[in-house]
Scaffold this motif. Sequence first.
Motif, PDB file in Angstrom:
ATOM      1  N   THR A 117       0.839  -1.195   0.000  1.00  0.00           N
ATOM      2  CA  THR A 117       0.000   0.000   0.000  1.00  0.00           C
ATOM      3  C   THR A 117       0.875   1.246   0.000  1.00  0.00           C
ATOM      4  O   THR A 117       1.936   1.293   0.631  1.00  0.00           O
ATOM      5  CB  THR A 117      -0.915   0.027   1.237  1.00  0.00           C
ATOM      6  N   GLU A 120      -1.547   7.126  -3.958  1.00  0.00           N
ATOM      7  CA  GLU A 120      -1.652   7.244  -5.409  1.00  0.00           C
ATOM      8  C   GLU A 120      -0.968   8.523  -5.876  1.00  0.00           C
ATOM      9  O   GLU A 120      -0.783   9.484  -5.121  1.00  0.00           O
ATOM     10  CB  GLU A 120      -3.138   7.233  -5.830  1.00  0.00           C
ATOM     11  N   ALA A 127      -7.890  10.375  -8.166  1.00  0.00           N
ATOM     12  CA  ALA A 127      -7.357   9.892  -6.890  1.00  0.00           C
ATOM     13  C   ALA A 127      -7.415  10.945  -5.792  1.00  0.00           C
ATOM     14  O   ALA A 127      -7.088  10.639  -4.636  1.00  0.00           O
ATOM     15  CB  ALA A 127      -5.915   9.429  -7.082  1.00  0.00           C
ATOM     16  N   CYS A 129      -8.746  13.321  -2.793  1.00  0.00           N
ATOM     17  CA  CYS A 129      -9.751  13.089  -1.753  1.00  0.00           C
ATOM     18  C   CYS A 129      -9.608  14.136  -0.646  1.00  0.00           C
ATOM     19  O   CYS A 129      -8.569  14.809  -0.524  1.00  0.00           O
ATOM     20  CB  CYS A 129      -9.603  11.687  -1.174  1.00  0.00           C
ATOM     21  N   CYS A 135     -12.707   7.586  -0.725  1.00  0.00           N
ATOM     22  CA  CYS A 135     -11.884   6.484  -1.237  1.00  0.00           C
ATOM     23  C   CYS A 135     -12.551   5.156  -0.901  1.00  0.00           C
ATOM     24  O   CYS A 135     -12.085   4.416   0.000  1.00  0.00           O
ATOM     25  CB  CYS A 135     -10.483   6.545  -0.644  1.00  0.00           C
ATOM     26  N   VAL A 141      -8.725   2.847  -9.140  1.00  0.00           N
ATOM     27  CA  VAL A 141      -8.604   4.259  -9.495  1.00  0.00           C
ATOM     28  C   VAL A 141      -8.597   4.374 -11.015  1.00  0.00           C
ATOM     29  O   VAL A 141      -7.751   3.766 -11.690  1.00  0.00           O
ATOM     30  CB  VAL A 141      -7.319   4.868  -8.912  1.00  0.00           C
ATOM     31  N   ARG A 148      -8.231   1.190  -4.406  1.00  0.00           N
ATOM     32  CA  ARG A 148      -8.358   1.979  -3.169  1.00  0.00           C
ATOM     33  C   ARG A 148      -8.493   1.054  -1.954  1.00  0.00           C
ATOM     34  O   ARG A 148      -9.130  -0.006  -2.029  1.00  0.00           O
ATOM     35  CB  ARG A 148      -9.575   2.901  -3.250  1.00  0.00           C
ATOM     36  N   THR A 149      -7.929   1.525  -0.842  1.00  0.00           N
ATOM     37  CA  THR A 149      -8.016   0.761   0.408  1.00  0.00           C
ATOM     38  C   THR A 149      -9.037   1.348   1.385  1.00  0.00           C
ATOM     39  O   THR A 149      -9.347   0.714   2.409  1.00  0.00           O
ATOM     40  CB  THR A 149      -6.648   0.731   1.097  1.00  0.00           C
ATOM     41  N   CYS A 152      -7.747   8.051   3.079  1.00  0.00           N
ATOM     42  CA  CYS A 152      -7.324   9.273   2.386  1.00  0.00           C
ATOM     43  C   CYS A 152      -6.055   9.757   3.083  1.00  0.00           C
ATOM     44  O   CYS A 152      -6.067  10.090   4.278  1.00  0.00           O
ATOM     45  CB  CYS A 152      -8.416  10.328   2.445  1.00  0.00           C
ATOM     46  N   CYS A 163      -5.859   9.164  -2.392  1.00  0.00           N
ATOM     47  CA  CYS A 163      -6.304   7.889  -1.839  1.00  0.00           C
ATOM     48  C   CYS A 163      -5.132   6.918  -1.701  1.00  0.00           C
ATOM     49  O   CYS A 163      -4.233   6.870  -2.554  1.00  0.00           O
ATOM     50  CB  CYS A 163      -7.375   7.269  -2.721  1.00  0.00           C
ATOM     51  N   GLU A 164      -5.183   6.158  -0.638  1.00  0.00           N
ATOM     52  CA  GLU A 164      -4.224   5.076  -0.487  1.00  0.00           C
ATOM     53  C   GLU A 164      -4.665   3.915  -1.386  1.00  0.00           C
ATOM     54  O   GLU A 164      -5.853   3.596  -1.473  1.00  0.00           O
ATOM     55  CB  GLU A 164      -4.150   4.627   0.967  1.00  0.00           C
ATOM     56  N   ILE A 165      -3.700   3.285  -2.042  1.00  0.00           N
ATOM     57  CA  ILE A 165      -4.018   2.195  -2.963  1.00  0.00           C
ATOM     58  C   ILE A 165      -3.122   1.002  -2.669  1.00  0.00           C
ATOM     59  O   ILE A 165      -2.045   1.129  -2.065  1.00  0.00           O
ATOM     60  CB  ILE A 165      -3.837   2.626  -4.434  1.00  0.00           C
TER      61      ILE A 165
END
Length: 403
Positions: A117, A120, A127, A129, A135, A141, A148-149, A152, A163-165
């Motif tokens: 992780t 983005e 992406a 947020c 997210c 995305v 996305r996880t 934010c 966003c965290e991915i």
Amino acid sequence: MGQAGCKGLYQSLFDYKTEKYVIAKNKKVGLLYRLLQVSILTYLVVWVFLVKKGYQDVDTSLQSSIITKVKGVTFTNTSELGERLWDVADYVIPPQGENVFFIITNLIVTPNQRQETCAESESIPNAMCYEDSDCPPGEPVMTGNGVRTGRCLRAGNMQRGTCEIFAWCPVETKSRPEKPLLGKAEDFTIYIKNFIRFPKFNFFKTNVQDTKDRNFLKSCQFGPKNPYCPIFRLGSVVNWTGSNFQEIALQGGVIGIQIEWDCDLDKAPSECNPRYYFSRLDSKFPGNSVSSGYNFRFAKYYRNEAGVEFRTLMKAYGIRFDVMVNGRAGKFSIIPTIINVASGVALMGVGSFVCDLVLIYFIKKSHFYRNKKYEEARSVMLPPQQPEGSPVETPQSAAPSLA
């Protein structure tokens, strides 16, 4: 009457009918007629037979095979790759030597990626947020790098974040270099071997000189004096398309190499020679347009001692080459010769048709010529025939009146 009709029909079987020709003593129409004849004859001889070779049978179902090889090495020293020597196994894709191949001239390298992780890229609009609800977890995305996880990620006190991915991290964030990585690739050489066959005539030919000298292809280069040495300098090929090598090496492009065979098999096989044409196939947009160039991504994978999979992501810019072959072969044949001669003779009738129109419709004495050309026949009533042996009545004179 029936017997007489049958007799007349039987006799008409042996009749011969011919057209009636009217010789018009008109210099203008006569001159027009000769000009039309000369024009049609010139078209038949010059265009049909000399230019288009209408006396030949033609084969356009060319069978062709292409083999390509690229030669050349260059040295680079970058922060991502360090000191590196580039040879043909590094910059040519695919390595099999097909009629479509790609030469890398520029790179964006993202090393040591692994699946985990991370945030983005900020360059991805979808992406951005402000809170975690922006997210939704599990959703990819759009035009991004991962899934996305549900978190934010914001840097410091920033209100907006990304966003965290879950993706191959770290994601690609670098922009294209301002100078091509393999800027010296213009001195590379491209070897294009072409085999052709015209199946109708069972004729074979290649664009490489038939020689037993092993050093011929190592020392020659294509030119007017060496048409059968298909080894081209990369920079020269780009220049022949009207493009600048450093410019196309920076952002990429597509170049077409067309080999054309036009073979007259009525001559010696040595007269059947290839011709090469070079053109830029991709649209060249003005300025630094995002639509310009040619690039794609690929990766090289490996594992560390702990069994964790890593990869090095490469965004490659370069020149794609499309080698295309077409051609035709012709050889004398009596059938197309007769067909074209007959067509030319038929065209001669057009001259007579045009002159007839002018003669009977467009000149001052058209009525006179029309009456001479077309005769009007009227049916004549004949007296009934008398049977044989019947007395013939003589007309009686009028009796004199008596006073």
